[in-house]
Design an enzyme around this catalytic site. Structure first.
Site, short mmCIF file in Angstrom:
data_model
loop_
_atom_site.label_atom_id
_atom_site.label_comp_id
_atom_site.label_asym_id
_atom_site.label_seq_id
_atom_site.Cartn_x
_atom_site.Cartn_y
_atom_site.Cartn_z
N LYS A 23 42.39 19.47 112.88
CA LYS A 23 42.43 20.92 112.73
C LYS A 23 43.15 21.56 113.92
CE LYS A 23 38.73 22.65 110.84
NZ LYS A 23 37.27 22.84 110.91
N ARG A 92 34.80 26.07 115.73
CA ARG A 92 35.04 25.18 114.58
C ARG A 92 35.19 23.73 115.04
NH1 ARG A 92 40.43 27.53 112.01
NH2 ARG A 92 39.58 26.52 110.16
N GLY A 101 33.91 19.72 105.03
CA GLY A 101 32.53 20.18 104.86
C GLY A 101 31.49 19.33 105.56
N MET A 103 31.15 18.89 108.93
CA MET A 103 30.69 19.37 110.23
C MET A 103 30.57 20.89 110.15
SD MET A 103 31.23 16.50 112.39
CE MET A 103 32.01 17.05 113.85
N ARG A 335 46.30 21.09 106.50
CA ARG A 335 46.14 19.64 106.64
C ARG A 335 46.76 19.00 105.41
NH1 ARG A 335 39.77 20.33 105.93
NH2 ARG A 335 39.79 21.13 103.84
N HIS A 453 32.42 22.19 97.44
CA HIS A 453 32.13 20.91 98.09
C HIS A 453 32.15 19.76 97.09
CE1 HIS A 453 29.21 17.78 99.17
NE2 HIS A 453 29.88 17.82 100.30
N SER A 756 45.26 -23.25 94.26
CA SER A 756 44.83 -21.87 94.01
C SER A 756 43.48 -21.68 94.68
CB SER A 756 44.72 -21.59 92.51
OG SER A 756 44.24 -20.28 92.31
N CYS A 823 42.83 -16.84 93.19
CA CYS A 823 42.35 -16.30 91.91
C CYS A 823 40.92 -15.80 92.00
CB CYS A 823 42.49 -17.35 90.82
SG CYS A 823 41.52 -18.84 91.10
N TYR A 843 51.36 -16.01 95.13
CA TYR A 843 50.87 -14.99 94.19
C TYR A 843 49.39 -14.72 94.40
CZ TYR A 843 48.77 -18.75 91.39
OH TYR A 843 48.02 -19.80 90.97
P1 ADP Z 1 35.61 23.28 107.64
O1 ADP Z 1 36.21 22.17 108.41
O2 ADP Z 1 34.27 22.99 107.11
O3 ADP Z 1 36.57 23.82 106.63
P2 ADP Z 1 36.36 25.50 109.26
O4 ADP Z 1 36.27 25.43 110.73
O5 ADP Z 1 37.72 25.33 108.72
O6 ADP Z 1 35.35 24.45 108.67
O7 ADP Z 1 35.77 26.90 108.90
C1 ADP Z 1 34.90 27.25 107.86
C2 ADP Z 1 35.37 28.52 107.22
O8 ADP Z 1 35.46 29.59 108.16
C3 ADP Z 1 36.74 28.37 106.63
O9 ADP Z 1 36.79 29.02 105.39
C4 ADP Z 1 37.63 29.04 107.61
O10 ADP Z 1 38.81 29.55 107.01
C5 ADP Z 1 36.76 30.15 108.16
N1 ADP Z 1 37.17 30.52 109.52
C6 ADP Z 1 37.21 29.69 110.57
N2 ADP Z 1 37.69 30.30 111.66
C7 ADP Z 1 37.96 31.57 111.28
C8 ADP Z 1 38.48 32.72 111.97
N3 ADP Z 1 38.86 32.64 113.25
N4 ADP Z 1 38.62 33.86 111.28
C9 ADP Z 1 38.27 33.89 109.98
N5 ADP Z 1 37.75 32.88 109.28
C10 ADP Z 1 37.60 31.72 109.92
MG MG Z 2 38.35 24.36 107.02
#
Ligand code: ADP
Ligand code: MG
Ligand code: MG
Length: 878
Positions: A23, A92, A101, A103, A335, A453, A756, A823, A843
């Site tokens: 990220k 984050r 989802g 962490m 990503r 999720h 084989s 095999c 093979y």
């Molecule tokens: P995950 O890895 O679980 O997607 P994120 O860190 O990307 O967690 O964030 C979870 C949510 O919060 C995402 O929808 C993201 O876009 C939003 N978010 C994170 N940072 C900001 C920010 N600085 N301003 C607005 N929304 C944010």
């Molecule tokens: Mg995210």
């Protein structure tokens, strides 16, 4: 340890994923590419590792954080903790590999009783400020202070007076009341006050993200995806932008191409007047990006252009998070997008055809497991006609799955362990349900969108999944789902079609998939790069036909005994087994012979022009005998012998350890007339086919050979029969499936035309683990990490692999160019295929449905070998 613990986004780039996490590296790369990214900084994975070891921040980290915070303040013109003009940040997580989802993220950090007033005045929107504060307390309470998230949801739910109203309907006063109750909850549950000092908040939030690396969800995810526990997560601190500032604000998720089908269109969902996690939580139903083109055309076009730009930049499909604050677009994440097998194939082929990537890169972009997914069954069309449609949801992950409805993830795991097929049914899934999804054949949820999720995780795993089936009423506690006047209770069968979103009652028939033009294109390219042959294990003419359709270049293993169970042949086979005199046995064999001849003939015709490896009789004989008394009586009557005599004979054939007993070539040595009959059937069929213009290439294979003498004994019989039939142009070879044969490979190769590897038995005999009983403890071994993989699925390269290498070396020392294949089950397992390619096998042979997987794995192995020996660099492939 690298000294620098904190990087501003503008100081990083895409190559720094190890240090900044996926990220952080993505945010840095986007920042430098000129995309509109709110300013921020990334705390390195090194800092997390230090914290994991010592429980403390590394020296100097906090000072660096404060310093970087100043930079954000400078860029935004807001002050952290400033009562009039407060800077709010998100905290984050983000590891080297994306763990969707898995962490936790804290939003709106920096709010307290003072700054919330500043936010209200600054934005001119009291309600918005109250909502932001409410969200912050909730996230902070749950993630940092460890209060059960459901308690917060209950409070919010109550304050809405039930389902009737949405979050957005709550007034500023009502939201303030919710916050008050949240804080009371925190006081009661966490035994401390919600902290008012923004610096305290930040310090604890960073520590909580560090800790989440070792949380259960994260650990489970890493285990399934074989990601090391040692990498650590980075922490991103970023200025907040707000998608919840009214109807010109929104938040969403977009893919630069459709992640389900691969179609080249901007794809995704957004929610108006919402903050990030609302979309993923699936509590409100989002709008599609297609609607955004009408509702907010300018932002849409900007987003589309950025998506295009990022895709060209990364030369791969991107999965992006964005937020629109009062009409202004911000990018929050990009990503490489997860995709279904079908999408992976289409995207790779279209990108190669557009010249964005090379063909070899396209092939490497298609994981063998993606091919596996593509081959998932669909519902048989006639099954659909008779089926009872319960309801429809969103088609989140393709493939049809059928199983018993289960409403609890732990129960799903238990039932799957006990051998049941289950469908996990949930109102919505959360990361906590992950283990249940792994265990289930398919997943069904009542709520959530295509990027919820459940949808994201199921697609990644290739589990068929239907989400957002809104008509379902699910009672998870009692295990009942009801819909349109029907109800399904726990344990009853349902069927989901993840390609259409349909949900059916009962257990429906499924059928083979229809393979697309993109599939054919990429497999064609894979075959061009591939060096090793791919054959199939096929026992019947039908299997042979399927195998050929999937691209098998011959049969690597035809288990003759698998033909014995068809029709009334089993009686003749049983007579052959229980015969006590050679005359009796010959009489019984004479009955079996025409069946074998006929089967071999049909298989040879299916495999016209390709080699067919036929193994002589292998399994312990009692496998074919009747077990229950009535069956024994019945057989005795058919054979015209006394019941007692038959029973005694069966008892005499019973072994303590059949897997190591009277089986394999030991049978053919004790009863040469069996091998004679089989060889006669093979060559009669082969001769007949050849006389009729079929190009036949039989390869006869002797199982479970331990000594060169055993092999010679059996090979002599085979060669004698071939000569008698006047057939030439065949091979006689041996299986290598006990360690001794591998060690004496040089001697065996003197008379054998080919080897084989029977890696199932070789694993069993090398490790001393019974194939039939490994389930008793292998799962425990995997859990305890005593074994990293089930050795019967993934070849134990370190141990069993040595025997393979030795046999190859010694065999070819005697006979250079000796043809060698494999095999066992491992012939279709990608990492094992790679090993066999490295070891120089000619093979691999696997079950027909895995043939395309093996072809792709073989292509990857060839391409990676090229890279390792100084070929091209294909860039980042994960
Ligand atoms: P995950 O890895 O679980 O997607 P994120 O860190 O990307 O967690 O964030 C979870 C949510 O919060 C995402 O929808 C993201 O876009 C939003 N978010 C994170 N940072 C900001 C920010 N600085 N301003 C607005 N929304 C944010
Ligand atoms: Mg995210
Ligand atoms: Mg074997």
């Amino acid at each position: 340890m690298s000294n620098k613990l904190v990087y501003l986004f503008r100081e990083g780039d895409a190559s720094m994923r190890d240090l900044l996490g996926g990220k952080g590296a993505g945010l840095a790369e986007m920042t430098n590419a000129g995309a509109p990214v709110p300013p921020g900084f990334t705390i390195t994975t090194e800092a997390c590792k230090h914290f994991a070891q010592t429980g403390e921040f590394p020296r100097g980290l906090w000072e660096d954080v404060l310093c970087s915070l100043k930079d954000i303040e400078g860029q935004t013109g807001h002050g952290f903790g400033d009562a009039v003009n407060p800077l709010l940040v998100s905290v984050r997580s983000g590891a080297r590999f994306s763990m969707p989802g898995m962490m936790d993220t804290v939003l709106n950090l920096g709010l307290n009783d003072q700054t919330v007033r500043g936010l209200a005045t600054g934005s001119g929107d009291e309600r918005f400020a109250a909502d932001a504060y409410r969200r912050f307390i909730q996230l902070f309470g749950k993630i940092v202070l460890g209060v059960d998230g459901r308690n917060f949801e209950d409070i919010l739910h109550e304050s809405k007076g039930g389902e009737a109203r949405q979050d957005t309907d709550l007034s500023a006063d009502e939201l303030r009341e919710v916050s008050r109750r949240y804080r009371k909850l925190i006081r009661a549950e966490a035994g401390r006050e919600f902290p008012q000092d923004p610096h305290d908040q930040l310090r604890s939030a960073i520590a909580a993200v560090f800790r989440s690396w070792n949380g259960r969800r994260a650990v489970d995810y890493r285990r399934l995806n074989k990601i090391s526990d040692d990498l650590g997560t980075a922490v991103n601190v970023q200025a907040m932008v707000f998608g919840n500032m009214g109807n010109t604000s929104a938040t969403g998720v977009a893919f630069s191409r459709n992640p389900s089908t691969g179609e080249d269109v901007l794809y995704g969902e957004y929610l108006v007047n919402a903050q990030g996690e609302d979309v993923v939580a699936g509590t409100r139903t989002p709008r599609t990006i297609a609607e955004m083109a009408r509702e907010m055309p300018e932002v849409y076009h900007q987003l589309e252009a950025i998506a295009r730009q990022l895709e060209r930049h990364y030369t791969d499909m991107q999965d992006m998070e964005f937020t629109i604050e009062r009409g202004r677009l911000y990018m929050l994440q990009t990503r490489t997008g997860k995709r279904t097998g079908a999408a992976a194939v289409r995207i790779a082929v279209e990108m190669a055809n557009d010249g964005l990537i090379e063909r070899r890169t396209a092939v490497l972009r298609v994981e063998p497991s993606a091919i596996e997914q593509l081959l998932h069954p669909t519902l048989a069309p006639d099954a659909r006609l008779r089926a009872q449609l319960l309801t429809r949801g969103l088609p989140a992950s393709p493939g049809a799955a059928t199983g018993e409805a289960v409403f609890d993830p732990d129960e799903a795991v238990e039932m799957a362990r006990a051998g049941h097929q289950v469908i996990l049914v949930r109102r919505e899934t959360a990361p906590e349900d992950f283990h249940g999804m792994v265990a289930a054949e398919g997943v069904l949820t009542a709520r959530g969108g295509m990027t919820s999720h459940a949808a994201v995780v199921a697609r990644g795993m290739g589990r068929p999944c239907v989400v957002g089936a809104g008509e379902l009423r699910i009672d998870e506690a009692t295990g009942i789902l009801s819909v349109n006047g029907r109800s399904i209770t726990k344990g009853q069968f349902i069927t989901v079609d993840g390609a259409t979103g349909e949900v059916f009652a009962g257990r429906l028939a499924t059928q083979e998939p229809d393979l697309s033009e993109y599939y054919r294109a990429v497999m064609g390219w894979a075959d061009e790069f591939r060096k090793v042959g791919v054959r199939a294990n096929a026992d019947t003419p039908h299997d042979a036909a399927v195998a050929r359709r999937f691209g098998a270049e011959g049969i690597g293993l035809c288990r003759t005994e698998h033909m014995f169970f068809e029709g009334d042949r089993i009686d003749a086979v049983r007579e052959m087994i229980v015969a006590e005199t050679i005359e009796e046995r010959r009489a019984a064999l004479a009955k079996v012979e025409p069946y074998q001849r006929d089967d071999f003939g049909r298989i040879f015709r299916e495999m016209d022009g390709l080699p067919v490896t036929i193994r002589t009789l292998d399994p312990p004989l009692h496998e074919f005998l009747p077990k229950e008394e009535p069956e024994v009586r019945d057989l005795a009557k058919k054979m015209g012998i006394p019941f007692e005599r038959l029973q005694a004979r069966i008892a005499a054939l019973t072994e303590t350890n059949p897997m190591l007993g009277f089986r394999g070539c030991r049978l053919g040595i004790a009863y040469p007339e069996i091998t004679e009959m089989q060889a006669r059937a093979i060559f009669a069929a082969a001769k007949d086919c050849r006389d009729n213009g079929v190009d036949v290439r039989p390869e006869v294979m002797i199982p479970l050979v331990n000594t060169p003498q055993e092999f010679r004994h059996q090979a002599e019989i085979v060669r004698r029969e071939a000569a008698a039939a006047g057939f030439d142009g065949y091979l006689v070879g041996t299986m290598i499936e006990v360690p001794r044969a591998a060690l004496l490979a040089d001697q065996i190769a003197e008379t054998a035309d080919f080897f084989s590897f029977g890696t199932n038995d070789l694993t069993q005999t090398a490790m001393g683990i019974s194939r039939d009983d490994s389930a008793r403890f292998v799962p425990l071994y995997l859990e305890e990490k005593i074994l990293l993989n089930d050795p019967f699925q993934v070849l134990d390269q370190e141990g069993v692999g040595q025997l393979v290498k030795i046999a190859v070396e010694r065999g070819r020392a005697t006979k250079p160019g000796l043809k060698i294949g494999v095999c066992g089950e491992h012939g279709g397992e990608p990492s094992s295929v790679e090993f066999f390619v490295r070891t120089g096998l000619d093979y691999v042979s696997c079950s027909p449905y895995r043939v395309p997987v093996a072809r792709m794995a073989a292509a990857h192995a060839a391409l990676k070998k090229m890279t390792a020996t100084g070929g091209n660099d294909f860039g980042q492939l994960t």
